[in-house]
Write an enzyme that holds these catalytic residues in place. Structure first.
Site, PDB file in Angstrom:
ATOM      1  N   ASP A 141       0.845  -1.193   0.000  1.00 38.64           N
ATOM      2  CA  ASP A 141       0.000   0.000   0.000  1.00 38.64           C
ATOM      3  C   ASP A 141       0.880   1.242   0.000  1.00 38.64           C
ATOM      4  OD1 ASP A 141       0.728  -0.836   2.699  1.00 38.64           O
ATOM      5  OD2 ASP A 141      -0.551   0.791   3.426  1.00 38.64           O
ATOM      6  N   GLU A 197       0.092  -0.931   5.873  1.00 39.04           N
ATOM      7  CA  GLU A 197       1.118  -0.328   6.727  1.00 39.04           C
ATOM      8  C   GLU A 197       0.914   1.167   6.896  1.00 39.04           C
ATOM      9  OE1 GLU A 197       4.816   1.501   8.064  1.00 39.04           O
ATOM     10  OE2 GLU A 197       3.800   1.856   6.150  1.00 39.04           O
ATOM     11  N   ASP A 230      12.061  -0.838   5.276  1.00 38.54           N
ATOM     12  CA  ASP A 230      11.140   0.289   5.244  1.00 38.54           C
ATOM     13  C   ASP A 230      11.615   1.399   6.180  1.00 38.54           C
ATOM     14  OD1 ASP A 230       8.858   1.667   4.466  1.00 38.54           O
ATOM     15  OD2 ASP A 230       7.585   0.741   5.980  1.00 38.54           O
ATOM     16  N   HIS A 277       6.870   9.639   0.819  1.00 33.73           N
ATOM     17  CA  HIS A 277       5.700  10.496   1.018  1.00 33.73           C
ATOM     18  C   HIS A 277       5.839  11.866   0.365  1.00 33.73           C
ATOM     19  CE1 HIS A 277       4.325   8.116   4.883  1.00 33.73           C
ATOM     20  NE2 HIS A 277       4.740   7.327   3.898  1.00 33.73           N
TER      21      HIS A 277
END
Length: 456
Positions: free
Chosen positions: A85, A148, A173, A429
């Site tokens: 995701d 997540e 991650d 992000h």
């Protein structure tokens, strides 16, 4: 053939498969599809399971909540935890966010770094270990998670439905050399029914894409008299633009996006907008809400005005992100994301935040708390991963603590390992997310080394 040679041989296939994965916009959605996290997330899981099966691995789908591929024999299992995701693309891209474009030695796209790139690296690392015939004493399982970014409900489902716990695990991650501490992670939503009075009324309000992204834009539409609209539009404030409308004025605030765990790297557009609005002659519930969001949060990122500023030597200061605001049918909703140091407790910050919002007439509608994680530098898992990193890079960097939250908080015996190298920009992000093709290879080789270290 040498392990690294096998990885280099598969470079084109790895890049191709990552491009195909990026092209699936796997943002969580409540879309009526019947899948827990939406149709696109479901598509992405099946794409990865099909890819792993085509590479010759056994695969399993646990009720569309999480999937995995596995290789090897043995009673014990070592794991690599990845997620498919992604956060919403947001604004400010100069390349299409879901194209998977390769240009200038980079592959661009939402998920290229977080976490689809590392997921494909892990898959091809396991393939190289298998093709090289390297001995493993434990089974290796690569888990493909689906939630997540918005709560890790997938891993809660995995553990509560008999999912096997690894003896040792990593999640690619975070950062190198290894993340041995993660701040406590709090996601808190509030709502307030606005009963507006006075000359200025809030008609529309929107800002932010997700609670864990510093919002780059925010806007409010105000209803008021033409005279008041002109007075508001005449006010000067940094990165604020006002446009007169037929019924009042529209106020647009510009910020700069960043990861919610490193909010100092961005500029909070919601906070900027609220500071502007709070200086207007508002009344009633709107005034109370604007004063709270401007005066207790604003563009701060350390919780100082909320009275919860704190830090420790291991992980640094508490960070606060005012991630989302919305006005829908006279209900003002706010989404916060904050992270407290690894040696501190939720009780030192959570109740204070709740009390400040309740005093302003808000009610808490959602709370997700993941406790802080810390594993000493001399523990076996940290030591093994540090050795893998040092052997590959020749560097002797120290393990670190981060503000980001990973699956390591959800699955025991797990730490974050990569994919960001010391000195590299943290691009998760953000607009124009990318990974260098050279780093794609570096990560695959390091993950292959980690698989061997954890499975023996």
């Amino acid at each position: 053939m040498e392990l690294y040679d096998l990885i280099e041989r598969d470079k084109d296939a790895l890049v191709r498969d990552l491009q195909r994965c990026i092209r699936i916009p796997s943002v969580e959605a409540r879309d009526g599809s019947g899948y827990p996290y939406g149709e696109q997330v479901h598509r992405c899981l099946h794409y990865m399971l099909d890819t792993a099966a085509e590479l010759g691995f056994s695969v399993h789908n646990m009720d569309e909540q999480v999937g995995w591929c596995e290789y090897g024999q043995g009673e014990e299992m070592a794991a690599v935890l990845c997620h498919l995701d992604v956060v919403p693309e947001g604004e400010g891209w100069t390349v299409p966010p879901y194209e998977g474009r390769v240009a200038g030695g980079r592959i661009y796209g939402r998920g290229a770094m977080d976490d689809k790139g590392p997921a494909l690296c892990a898959l091809y690392a396991l393939k190289a270990v298998r093709d090289a015939g390297l001995p493993l004493k434990r089974r290796v399982r690569i888990l493909f998670g689906l939630n997540e970014e918005t709560g890790s409900a997938d891993m809660k489902y995995y553990t509560s439905h008999g999912g096997e716990i690894p003896v040792m695990g990593i999640t690619p991650d975070g950062e190198y050399p290894v993340i041995n501490g993660e701040k406590g992670l709090v996601t808190q939503f509030f709502a307030k029914e606005l009963r507006q009075t006075g000359e200025i009324r809030l008609v529309e309000l929107s800002g932010g894409e997700a609670h864990n992204i510093v919002p780059a834009q925010a806007a409010a539409v105000l209803s008021c008299s033409p005279e008041m609209a002109e007075r508001i539009a005449a006010r000067h404030a940094e990165r604020i633009a006002c446009t007169l409308t037929e019924t009042g004025v529209r106020v647009q605030a510009q910020g700069a996006g960043a990861h919610g765990g490193t909010p100092w790297e961005g500029e909070n557009a919601i906070g900027r907008l609220m500071i502007f609005l709070s200086a207007l002659p508002l009344e009633g519930g709107l005034k109370t809400a604007a004063n709270l969001l401007a005066g207790r949060l604003g563009m701060e990122w350390d919780g100082r005005s909320l009275g919860i500023a704190m830090e420790d030597e291991l992980s640094g200061p508490l960070t606060m992100n005012l991630g989302v605001v919305r006005l829908e049918e006279d209900v003002l909703s706010v989404r916060l994301n904050y992270r407290y140091p690894v040696t501190r407790r939720f009780e030192e910050c959570g109740p204070q935040v709740q009390a400040a919002f309740e005093k302003a007439g808000f009610r808490e509608t959602h709370l997700l708390h993941k406790q802080a994680l810390y594993m000493p530098a001399d523990s076996p898992l940290v030591s093994r991963l540090m050795r893998v990193y040092s052997d590959y890079t020749g560097r002797r960097d120290a393990p670190k603590c981060i503000g980001g939250g990973t699956y390591a908080k959800m699955i025991p015996n797990t730490l974050a390992f990569g994919p960001v190298f010391p000195g590299d920009e943290v691009r998760e992000h953000k607009p124009d997310e990318y990974m260098e093709l050279s780093r794609l290879m570096d990560n695959t080789k390091l993950l292959a080394g980690a698989i061997c270290a954890l499975a023996n």
